[in-house]
Enzyme design. Sequence first.
Site, short mmCIF file in Angstrom:
data_model
loop_
_atom_site.label_atom_id
_atom_site.label_comp_id
_atom_site.label_asym_id
_atom_site.label_seq_id
_atom_site.Cartn_x
_atom_site.Cartn_y
_atom_site.Cartn_z
N TYR A 92 4.69 16.41 -22.72
CA TYR A 92 6.15 16.51 -22.70
C TYR A 92 6.70 16.73 -24.12
O TYR A 92 6.28 16.04 -25.07
CB TYR A 92 6.79 15.23 -22.17
CG TYR A 92 6.45 14.87 -20.73
CD1 TYR A 92 5.91 15.80 -19.85
CD2 TYR A 92 6.68 13.57 -20.26
CE1 TYR A 92 5.61 15.46 -18.54
CE2 TYR A 92 6.38 13.22 -18.95
CZ TYR A 92 5.84 14.17 -18.09
OH TYR A 92 5.55 13.81 -16.81
N LEU A 151 0.84 -1.20 0.00
CA LEU A 151 0.00 0.00 0.00
C LEU A 151 0.88 1.25 0.00
O LEU A 151 0.83 2.07 0.92
CB LEU A 151 -0.99 -0.01 1.18
CG LEU A 151 -1.97 -1.19 1.19
CD1 LEU A 151 -2.93 -1.09 2.38
CD2 LEU A 151 -2.80 -1.26 -0.11
N THR A 180 7.56 -5.31 -18.42
CA THR A 180 7.15 -4.23 -19.32
C THR A 180 7.93 -4.28 -20.64
O THR A 180 9.06 -4.78 -20.67
CB THR A 180 7.40 -2.87 -18.63
OG1 THR A 180 7.33 -1.84 -19.60
CG2 THR A 180 8.79 -2.80 -17.99
N ASP A 181 7.34 -3.72 -21.68
CA ASP A 181 8.07 -3.62 -22.96
C ASP A 181 9.22 -2.62 -22.88
O ASP A 181 10.08 -2.59 -23.76
CB ASP A 181 7.10 -3.24 -24.10
CG ASP A 181 6.40 -1.89 -23.92
OD1 ASP A 181 6.56 -1.25 -22.85
OD2 ASP A 181 5.68 -1.48 -24.84
N GLU A 182 9.23 -1.80 -21.80
CA GLU A 182 10.26 -0.76 -21.71
C GLU A 182 11.66 -1.33 -21.53
O GLU A 182 12.65 -0.65 -21.76
CB GLU A 182 9.90 0.24 -20.60
CG GLU A 182 8.53 0.85 -20.85
CD GLU A 182 8.15 2.01 -19.94
OE1 GLU A 182 9.04 2.72 -19.46
OE2 GLU A 182 6.94 2.21 -19.73
N ALA A 239 15.44 0.03 -16.33
CA ALA A 239 16.66 -0.70 -15.94
C ALA A 239 16.36 -1.62 -14.75
O ALA A 239 16.85 -2.75 -14.68
CB ALA A 239 17.77 0.28 -15.59
N PRO A 271 -0.47 18.68 -19.40
CA PRO A 271 0.96 18.78 -19.72
C PRO A 271 1.40 17.74 -20.75
O PRO A 271 1.24 16.54 -20.53
CB PRO A 271 1.65 18.53 -18.37
CG PRO A 271 0.64 17.79 -17.54
CD PRO A 271 -0.71 18.07 -18.08
N TYR A 309 13.62 3.26 -14.22
CA TYR A 309 12.50 2.30 -14.09
C TYR A 309 12.75 1.07 -14.95
O TYR A 309 12.72 -0.07 -14.47
CB TYR A 309 11.17 2.97 -14.48
CG TYR A 309 10.05 1.97 -14.75
CD1 TYR A 309 9.55 1.15 -13.74
CD2 TYR A 309 9.49 1.85 -16.04
CE1 TYR A 309 8.54 0.23 -14.00
CE2 TYR A 309 8.48 0.94 -16.30
CZ TYR A 309 8.01 0.14 -15.27
OH TYR A 309 7.00 -0.78 -15.52
N LYS A 350 13.41 -2.94 -14.00
CA LYS A 350 12.56 -4.05 -14.47
C LYS A 350 13.41 -5.04 -15.26
O LYS A 350 13.25 -6.26 -15.13
CB LYS A 350 11.40 -3.54 -15.33
CG LYS A 350 10.35 -2.73 -14.59
CD LYS A 350 9.59 -3.52 -13.52
CE LYS A 350 8.66 -4.57 -14.09
NZ LYS A 350 7.81 -5.19 -13.02
N ILE A 386 7.56 -6.49 -0.26
CA ILE A 386 8.26 -7.63 -0.89
C ILE A 386 9.77 -7.59 -0.65
O ILE A 386 10.43 -8.60 -0.79
CB ILE A 386 7.99 -7.72 -2.42
CG1 ILE A 386 8.30 -6.39 -3.13
CG2 ILE A 386 6.56 -8.18 -2.70
CD1 ILE A 386 8.36 -6.50 -4.65
N LEU A 433 -0.26 9.27 -17.84
CA LEU A 433 -0.81 10.24 -18.80
C LEU A 433 -2.34 10.29 -18.88
O LEU A 433 -2.93 11.37 -18.74
CB LEU A 433 -0.23 9.96 -20.20
CG LEU A 433 -0.75 10.91 -21.28
CD1 LEU A 433 -0.30 12.34 -21.02
CD2 LEU A 433 -0.27 10.47 -22.67
N ASP A 479 10.44 18.45 -21.70
CA ASP A 479 10.42 17.02 -22.00
C ASP A 479 11.00 16.22 -20.83
O ASP A 479 11.81 16.73 -20.04
CB ASP A 479 11.25 16.75 -23.26
CG ASP A 479 10.78 15.50 -24.00
OD1 ASP A 479 9.91 14.79 -23.47
OD2 ASP A 479 11.30 15.25 -25.10
N ARG A 480 10.57 14.97 -20.74
CA ARG A 480 11.14 14.02 -19.77
C ARG A 480 12.60 13.75 -20.15
O ARG A 480 12.91 13.59 -21.34
CB ARG A 480 10.32 12.73 -19.84
CG ARG A 480 10.85 11.58 -19.04
CD ARG A 480 10.03 10.31 -19.27
NE ARG A 480 8.78 10.32 -18.54
CZ ARG A 480 7.82 9.40 -18.71
NH1 ARG A 480 7.96 8.42 -19.59
NH2 ARG A 480 6.71 9.45 -18.00
#
Length: 351
Positions: free
Chosen positions: A214, A37, A132-134, A159, A212, A157, A161, A62, A197, A287-288
Amino acid sequence: MRNKILITGGAGFIGSHVVRLFVNKYPEYEIVNLDKLTYAGNLENISDIDKAPNYSFVKGDISDEQFIDDLFAKNDFKGVIHLAAESHVDRSITDPMAFIKANVFGTVNLLNAAKKYWKDDFEGRRFYHISTDEVYGALGETGFFYEDTSYDPKSPYSASKASSDHFVRAYMNTYKLPIVISNCSNNYGPNQFPEKLLPLAINNIKNNKPIPIYGKGENIRDWLYVVDHARAIDLIYHKAEIGKTYNIGGHNEWTNIDLIRLLCKVMDKKLGRAEGESAKLISYVTDRAGHDLRYAIDASLIEKKLGWVPSLQFEEGLEKTIDWYLDNQKWMDRIVSGAYEDYYKNMYKDN
Ligand code: NAD
Ligand code: TYD
């Protein structure tokens, strides 16, 4: 052995849809939802099923070794479906260590407990890691991510994952732990925390606040309705061969700006505004850092092998999603106060 399944992160966005699907579809299973939580975890997301006889909730972290060891000592889990994670790229840019702790350390901690308590009896068990696909990095204007695309994560993030995915595979190779992994594209739908988003934009449009965007809004994401992701997770958990990886995606690529323009159009109708009214709120912001240009999944393996396809057309899914947020204003109001306000002010302060 009773079919007891540990689902981690079940109070979050995707996890809550997975918990709901499993609790309702498999009354003969015992579903244990473990969640810390954090700011992103919300028991309201699953309040409709929390009295079900085959469901229980455990609050915990965890990455807490003793706690996870005790949990596995007390419960003979037949499977783990692991979703708990820090999940927001922008937060990972501000605080990478939180992502290493939850996503890397937390995952390895769960792997160690499964290895220790399942060791002599892997038969019929599985450790399913949701990713994730990232992890594959960023695409140019063409091409897709396949299951064998090399990992090339570019944000803290992704990296974290990617690192957790590597550990999961290493535990299969080294200790024969029965694992499965899936890598999914961007999810959208009810119960998503409004730092991401779509819920952020829906809430801002409703409240006549700037949306906003980016950079130039040219970055591309492949959007999938969250319930379709949960359906894929169900299929993979039950049907995938041990050791396999599946990519999950929506065949549904949008530049951020086109997506937000479509959202504005639908919101104008829903809110009874003149066409073009909501789009006036679009506001281009800084931009990010290291913003990945494009993600796009080739999901043909899961389609061919497991017969999964997205059930919803995007326009339909988007409308359902908007309706959910408009009908659940209290859910949103409870979130967008206090700590969220501080986050928002800090995140968008330069614009
Ligand atoms: P979320 O941020 O909405 O939810 C994460 C949940 O995990 C929260 O309930 C939080 O309380 C819990 N959690 C965080 N750290 C924890 C810890 N240390 N111990 C126990 N619980 C903890 O995230 P989401 O969008 O639902 O993503 C779920 C999973 O799916 C993540 O692993 C994410 O990487 C992956 N994923 C997300 C997307 C997406 O578009 N959202 C796409 C592909 C994969
Ligand atoms: P997000 O929902 O954070 O998911 P991810 O970064 O994991 O893809 O962002 C989706 C896209 O929208 C991404 O290209 C970043 C962009 N974005 C904005 O333009 N403005 C925003 O306020 C946010 C949160 C994201």
